[in-house]
Design an enzyme around this catalytic site. Structure first.
Site, PDB file in Angstrom:
ATOM      1  N   ASP A  15     -12.279  -9.391   4.634  1.00  0.00           N
ATOM      2  CA  ASP A  15     -13.568  -9.450   3.916  1.00  0.00           C
ATOM      3  C   ASP A  15     -14.071 -10.894   3.861  1.00  0.00           C
ATOM      4  O   ASP A  15     -15.256 -11.163   4.064  1.00  0.00           O
ATOM      5  CB  ASP A  15     -13.430  -8.942   2.469  1.00  0.00           C
ATOM      6  CG  ASP A  15     -13.730  -7.445   2.324  1.00  0.00           C
ATOM      7  OD1 ASP A  15     -13.351  -6.679   3.234  1.00  0.00           O
ATOM      8  OD2 ASP A  15     -14.331  -7.060   1.305  1.00  0.00           O
ATOM      9  N   ASP A  46      -2.502 -18.467   0.889  1.00  0.00           N
ATOM     10  CA  ASP A  46      -3.467 -19.149   0.016  1.00  0.00           C
ATOM     11  C   ASP A  46      -4.181 -20.263   0.789  1.00  0.00           C
ATOM     12  O   ASP A  46      -5.404 -20.409   0.741  1.00  0.00           O
ATOM     13  CB  ASP A  46      -2.800 -19.679  -1.269  1.00  0.00           C
ATOM     14  CG  ASP A  46      -1.460 -20.360  -1.039  1.00  0.00           C
ATOM     15  OD1 ASP A  46      -0.966 -20.365   0.110  1.00  0.00           O
ATOM     16  OD2 ASP A  46      -0.900 -20.900  -2.018  1.00  0.00           O
ATOM     17  N   LYS A  60       3.543 -15.459   2.934  1.00  0.00           N
ATOM     18  CA  LYS A  60       3.780 -16.164   1.668  1.00  0.00           C
ATOM     19  C   LYS A  60       5.296 -16.390   1.598  1.00  0.00           C
ATOM     20  O   LYS A  60       5.967 -15.994   0.646  1.00  0.00           O
ATOM     21  CB  LYS A  60       3.246 -15.303   0.501  1.00  0.00           C
ATOM     22  CG  LYS A  60       3.248 -15.981  -0.854  1.00  0.00           C
ATOM     23  CD  LYS A  60       2.206 -17.085  -1.020  1.00  0.00           C
ATOM     24  CE  LYS A  60       2.435 -17.802  -2.346  1.00  0.00           C
ATOM     25  NZ  LYS A  60       1.564 -18.989  -2.508  1.00  0.00           N
ATOM     26  N   TYR A  89       0.817  -1.212   0.000  1.00  0.00           N
ATOM     27  CA  TYR A  89       0.000   0.000   0.000  1.00  0.00           C
ATOM     28  C   TYR A  89       0.854   1.267   0.000  1.00  0.00           C
ATOM     29  O   TYR A  89       0.419   2.305  -0.484  1.00  0.00           O
ATOM     30  CB  TYR A  89      -0.896   0.027   1.242  1.00  0.00           C
ATOM     31  CG  TYR A  89      -2.177  -0.744   1.129  1.00  0.00           C
ATOM     32  CD1 TYR A  89      -2.172  -2.118   0.982  1.00  0.00           C
ATOM     33  CD2 TYR A  89      -3.402  -0.091   1.183  1.00  0.00           C
ATOM     34  CE1 TYR A  89      -3.359  -2.825   0.897  1.00  0.00           C
ATOM     35  CE2 TYR A  89      -4.591  -0.789   1.105  1.00  0.00           C
ATOM     36  CZ  TYR A  89      -4.566  -2.154   0.961  1.00  0.00           C
ATOM     37  OH  TYR A  89      -5.745  -2.846   0.883  1.00  0.00           O
ATOM     38  N   ASP A 127      -6.302  -7.215   4.342  1.00  0.00           N
ATOM     39  CA  ASP A 127      -7.446  -6.595   3.670  1.00  0.00           C
ATOM     40  C   ASP A 127      -8.330  -7.680   3.053  1.00  0.00           C
ATOM     41  O   ASP A 127      -9.551  -7.712   3.244  1.00  0.00           O
ATOM     42  CB  ASP A 127      -6.939  -5.635   2.583  1.00  0.00           C
ATOM     43  CG  ASP A 127      -8.080  -4.985   1.819  1.00  0.00           C
ATOM     44  OD1 ASP A 127      -9.049  -4.551   2.457  1.00  0.00           O
ATOM     45  OD2 ASP A 127      -7.996  -4.928   0.571  1.00  0.00           O
TER      46      ASP A 127
END
Ligand code: NAD
Ligand code: IPM
Ligand code: MN
Length: 356
Positions: A248, A220, A188, A140, A244
């Site tokens: 959700d 993942d 990751k 970001y 983020d």
């Protein structure tokens, strides 16, 4: 006691859910002996329209004077093709960065009987976790970023320093100590150097917290495990972009994204905002689920004002409201009857005032 709050309603359903949370705060104050003094300021698309900037100086000044900030949401399709300085989202990101709010708490809980979940009920039942999202680093904010002169290439930079990772790790282990003593660090590390550093730092800091069980999961796989066995998770600590996305997804465990609150801590002033966005598809209809914003107000009472009984009273009122079947459109099957934002707010405030 007077709570000095800066309201940033923003765009879309932002003003609708901020109004709901404000009403609940007022009712909570009447019962617990505090009053709220608030100033409402511009952010996001509303601010671009009024001033040309998504984070005007007047808003920054008001935030710096406030005891805490309650934000609705930012963003509208009309700004999708605007350059970054005129994007609503730029205002929110700049606010988080300028205030130094690096620790983003996103609690997720499946409340039994609170509407239908899109998942099988027995899978979601008992889910109770916190996504701890790093909020001021990673892709970001990393530089360099931009487009090549011919715009035939775009680029962003993923960077994390040991300091940024270490303070988040400590925050996560301390949080886990107050919960079920389990921390899952999500990365990751099979591909990314930043994730390898992330993992090393979590292992090192974890050695100071032998009472907290630490495990590591690739992002993942985590996306899948969240749905397969949500009860596995207690504190889920991860970097900005992964957090983020996963938060959700975790909204589905609770029943809807519209239920999730958040607290952005670690900075000069804390920011409280629902996890969801401005939902342009339902803005202005009175359909918005206000619970994410209302629970964000509860987090504000807990973390910024040390008013634990008042925070717990809001959470209990929300639970009772949902369990009584007072549900917004996002929590019922398509075409079923639902409660409006205003109706839900009235029931929550009635529970707090003892009138329900
Ligand atoms: P969104 O979260 O706004 O909406 C996704 C879906 O969830 C939509 O169908 C929406 O109707 C539904 N939804 C979200 N909140 C709801 C609520 N409280 N009650 C009922 N339904 C709800 O995400 P999006 O559509 O991808 O993004 C829309 C805009 O919001 C974009 O401009 C985006 O950048 C912005 N956004 C802002 C924030 C924020 O301000 N914190 C967060 C996410 C997205
Ligand atoms: C969130 C939002 C923001 C983010 C956007 C609006 C900048 O999606 O708070 O989850 O990506 O952090
Ligand atoms: Mn998001």
């Amino acid at each position: 006691m007077i709570l000095n709050i800066c309201l940033l309603p923003g765009d879309g359903i932002g003003p609708e859910v901020t109004e709901a949370a404000t009403q609940v705060l007022d009712a909570t104050g009447a019962r617990f002996g505090f009053s709220v003094e608030s100033t409402s300021q511009l952010i996001g698309g509303a601010a671009v329209h009024a001033t040309g900037s998504p984070l005007p100086e007047a808003t920054i000044a008001a935030v710096e004077r406030a005891g805490a900030v309650l934000l609705g949401a930012v963003g509208a399709p009309e700004f999708d093709r605007e350059p970054p300085p005129r994007k609503p989202e730029t205002g929110l990101l700049a606010l988080r960065q300028r205030m130094g709010c690096w620790a983003n708490l996103r609690p997720v809980r499946r409340i039994a009987g609170a509407g239908t979940t899109p998942l099988r009920e027995e899978l979601a039942a008992g889910a109770d976790l916190v996504v701890l999202r790093e909020l001021t680093g990673g892709l970001y904010f990393g530089t360099p970023r931009g487009f090549s002169p011919a715009r035939d290439e775009g680029f962003n930079t993923l960077r994390y320093s040991v300091n940024e990772i270490e303070r988040l790790a400590r925050f996560g282990f301390e949080l886990a100590r107050k919960r079920r003593h389990h921390l899952t660090s999500v990365d990751k590390a099979n591909v990314l150097e930043t994730s390898q550093l992330w993992r090393e730092v979590f292992v090192r800091v974890g050695s100071e917290y032998p009472d907290v069980a630490l495990d590591h999961m690739y992002v993942d796989n985590c996306a899948m495990q969240l749905i397969l066995r949500p009860k596995f998770f207690d504190v889920l600590a991860t970097e900005n972009l992964f957090g983020d996305i996963l938060s959700d997804e975790a909204g589905v465990l609770a029943g809807s994204l519209g239920l999730l609150p958040s607290a952005s801590l670690g900075g000069r002033v804390a920011l409280y905002e629902p996890v969801h966005g401005s939902a342009p598809d339902i803005a202005g209809k009175g359909w918005a689920n206000p619970i994410g914003a209302i629970l964000s107000a509860a987090l504000m009472l807990r973390h910024s004002f040390n008013l634990e009984p008042a925070a717990a009273a809001i959470e209990q009122a929300v639970e009772r409201t949902l369990q009584a079947g007072v549900l917004s459109r996002d929590l019922v099957p398509a075409d079923a009857a639902f409660a409006t934002t205003a109706a839900i707010t009235r029931v929550v405030t009635a529970h707090i005032s003892g009138a329900a």
